[in-house]
Design a protein around this motif. Structure first.
Motif, mmCIF file in Angstrom:
data_model
loop_
_atom_site.group_PDB
_atom_site.id
_atom_site.type_symbol
_atom_site.label_atom_id
_atom_site.label_comp_id
_atom_site.label_asym_id
_atom_site.label_seq_id
_atom_site.Cartn_x
_atom_site.Cartn_y
_atom_site.Cartn_z
ATOM 1 N N VAL A 212 1.228 32.452 -12.147
ATOM 2 C CA VAL A 212 2.127 31.416 -12.657
ATOM 3 C C VAL A 212 3.142 31.086 -11.570
ATOM 4 O O VAL A 212 4.070 31.855 -11.311
ATOM 5 C CB VAL A 212 2.840 31.876 -13.943
ATOM 6 N N MET A 242 -1.255 28.229 -12.022
ATOM 7 C CA MET A 242 -0.665 27.199 -12.873
ATOM 8 C C MET A 242 0.817 27.043 -12.540
ATOM 9 O O MET A 242 1.462 27.978 -12.050
ATOM 10 C CB MET A 242 -0.859 27.523 -14.357
ATOM 11 N N GLU A 243 1.335 25.862 -12.796
ATOM 12 C CA GLU A 243 2.741 25.564 -12.530
ATOM 13 C C GLU A 243 3.568 25.793 -13.801
ATOM 14 O O GLU A 243 3.648 24.934 -14.660
ATOM 15 C CB GLU A 243 2.894 24.120 -12.049
ATOM 16 N N VAL A 245 4.890 28.034 -17.361
ATOM 17 C CA VAL A 245 4.319 28.239 -18.696
ATOM 18 C C VAL A 245 5.194 27.531 -19.712
ATOM 19 O O VAL A 245 6.383 27.830 -19.846
ATOM 20 C CB VAL A 245 4.228 29.741 -19.050
ATOM 21 N N GLU A 246 4.588 26.560 -20.398
ATOM 22 C CA GLU A 246 5.267 25.877 -21.511
ATOM 23 C C GLU A 246 4.739 26.467 -22.815
ATOM 24 O O GLU A 246 3.696 27.126 -22.841
ATOM 25 C CB GLU A 246 4.997 24.380 -21.451
ATOM 26 N N SER A 248 3.302 25.003 -24.987
ATOM 27 C CA SER A 248 2.022 24.360 -25.298
ATOM 28 C C SER A 248 0.893 24.803 -24.353
ATOM 29 O O SER A 248 -0.250 24.362 -24.503
ATOM 30 C CB SER A 248 2.178 22.838 -25.205
ATOM 31 N N THR A 249 1.196 25.679 -23.422
ATOM 32 C CA THR A 249 0.185 26.128 -22.446
ATOM 33 C C THR A 249 -0.906 26.933 -23.153
ATOM 34 O O THR A 249 -0.598 27.877 -23.896
ATOM 35 C CB THR A 249 0.838 26.996 -21.348
ATOM 36 N N VAL A 251 -3.493 29.758 -23.772
ATOM 37 C CA VAL A 251 -3.676 31.138 -23.297
ATOM 38 C C VAL A 251 -4.865 31.723 -24.047
ATOM 39 O O VAL A 251 -4.945 31.620 -25.278
ATOM 40 C CB VAL A 251 -2.405 31.992 -23.548
ATOM 41 N N ASP A 264 9.204 31.772 -17.717
ATOM 42 C CA ASP A 264 7.759 31.727 -17.947
ATOM 43 C C ASP A 264 7.290 32.975 -18.686
ATOM 44 O O ASP A 264 6.395 32.905 -19.542
ATOM 45 C CB ASP A 264 7.014 31.599 -16.614
ATOM 46 N N ASN A 267 8.167 32.560 -22.408
ATOM 47 C CA ASN A 267 7.260 31.608 -23.058
ATOM 48 C C ASN A 267 5.873 32.206 -23.269
ATOM 49 O O ASN A 267 5.233 31.984 -24.305
ATOM 50 C CB ASN A 267 7.149 30.334 -22.219
ATOM 51 N N LEU A 268 5.409 32.985 -22.290
ATOM 52 C CA LEU A 268 4.093 33.616 -22.404
ATOM 53 C C LEU A 268 4.075 34.614 -23.559
ATOM 54 O O LEU A 268 3.106 34.672 -24.341
ATOM 55 C CB LEU A 268 3.736 34.305 -21.085
ATOM 56 N N ILE A 271 3.895 32.667 -26.854
ATOM 57 C CA ILE A 271 2.558 32.111 -27.099
ATOM 58 C C ILE A 271 1.620 33.191 -27.632
ATOM 59 O O ILE A 271 0.861 32.971 -28.588
ATOM 60 C CB ILE A 271 1.989 31.493 -25.804
#
Length: 339
Positions: A212, A242-243, A245-246, A248-249, A251, A264, A267-268, A271
């Motif tokens: 990330v 990847m640029e 982590v949103e 909506s990413t 996983v 990030d 957020n991960l 998710i």
């Protein structure tokens, strides 16, 4: 009297360099009370300087009562109680929790008798140029984090203005800077490769690795990503970059993430919780840079990290001991339940 460093190409007036060098020698004990120093003519000949320049420096030293002249005998050190604490210009590329750890350890190890002036250059070459040029000759040591991504030759040109015995490169060494400067550095590409290799038995249970890349204004060294990619190729891992982590990413189970930025990481984790993916089983997480929170979050986040406190301690000791070594800072894997 030991040879003094006089740089005729410096923007600092030569007479001030003479004054500062002699006062520093007195402070450091290299020149003692009643010790004779060269005459104006001798100093002028030794350093290939004009007589007027040396005379101007000696005049200021006499006014400060650091030296006195004895008719028919010459110049002698008079005062050794020179109130001249070590002055350090510390230039970070940005402020973060990790930089604060370095700063606190650095200042604490130097002790109360040292003045540390902290500035942030934000990887901006123009700002960095201004900070150096406007402060040449004002400090005994220049401690610089040389993280720049534009105008590399310009950066080298700026740094080369600093006398090598006053320069300490922190966090990253620059092969373009030669001479006897000090450095406490990371080898970003090699460090991440070796740390991931230590984690190889745990990583093998995942089908792909994801790096990330932090989407921050001030970038991280690109060598970190290169080391990750090299590791994946050498050990036959499917991988991607990847640029950020949103929320909506997407996983998927079977992925292991190497995460640099804490936003990030948060957020991960969110998710995975929302999608019922057990961290450490369905999804693996390796975070970059140790913090106390990662030791307890989710019963422990696996970390690859340099020792930021040790970096600050080592840099301070090198200044106090006048060392010009180049020391690689420790980097390690801390394996926890998230992998």
């Amino acid at each position: 009297m030991k040879p003094l460093h006089i740089d005729t190409n410096s923007k600092v007036p030569v007479y001030l360099q003479i004054v500062d060098s002699i006062m520093a020698a007195v402070r450091d004990g290299d020149l003692r009370r009643d010790e004779q120093i060269p005459s104006i003519n001798e100093f002028s000949e030794q350093y290939l300087l004009s007589r007027g320049t040396v005379e101007k420096a000696y005049k200021e030293l006499r006014e400060k009562k650091v030296i006195l002249s004895v008719k028919g005998k010459g110049y002698f050190i008079y005062r050794t109680d020179v109130n001249m604490p070590l002055r350090v210009l510390l230039l970070f590329n940005k402020i973060s929790n990790y930089k604060k750890q370095i700063y606190n350890a650095f200042v604490k190890t130097l002790g109360e008798g040292v003045f540390v002036d902290l500035h942030i250059h934000h990887c901006n070459v123009q700002l960095f140029d201004s900070l150096i040029c406007n402060n040449l000759g004002d400090y005994d040591h220049y401690v610089i984090m040389p993280h720049f991504y534009d105008q590399p030759e310009k950066v080298l040109q700026i740094i080369r203005q600093i006398p090598e015995q006053q320069l300490l490169l922190l966090d990253k060494d620059l092969p373009g800077i030669t001479g006897r400067h000090a450095a406490v550095y990371q080898n970003f590409e090699k460090d991440i490769y070796e740390a991931l290799y230590d984690a190889l038995p745990s990583l093998k249970k995942y089908t792909s690795l994801v790096f990330v890349n932090p989407s921050t204004i001030v970038p991280y060294p690109p060598e970190i990503r290169k080391g990750f990619q090299y590791f994946c190729r050498m050990h036959d891992f499917e991988f991607s970059v990847m640029e950020g982590v949103e929320l909506s990413t997407p996983v998927k189970a079977g992925q292991a993430f190497i995460v640099i930025e804490e936003t990030d990481l948060v957020n991960l984790v969110k998710i995975c919780r929302q999608n019922g993916l057990t961290i450490g089983e369905a999804v693996g997480i390796v975070s970059y840079n140790e913090t106390p929170l990662k030791e307890i979050l989710l019963d422990g986040i696996t970390v690859i990290s340099t020792d930021h406190e040790q970096m600050g301690v080592t840099a301070a000791r090198m200044i106090l001991e006048k060392s010009t070594e180049k020391i690689k800072n420790p980097f390690k894997l801390i394996l926890r339940r998230s992998l």
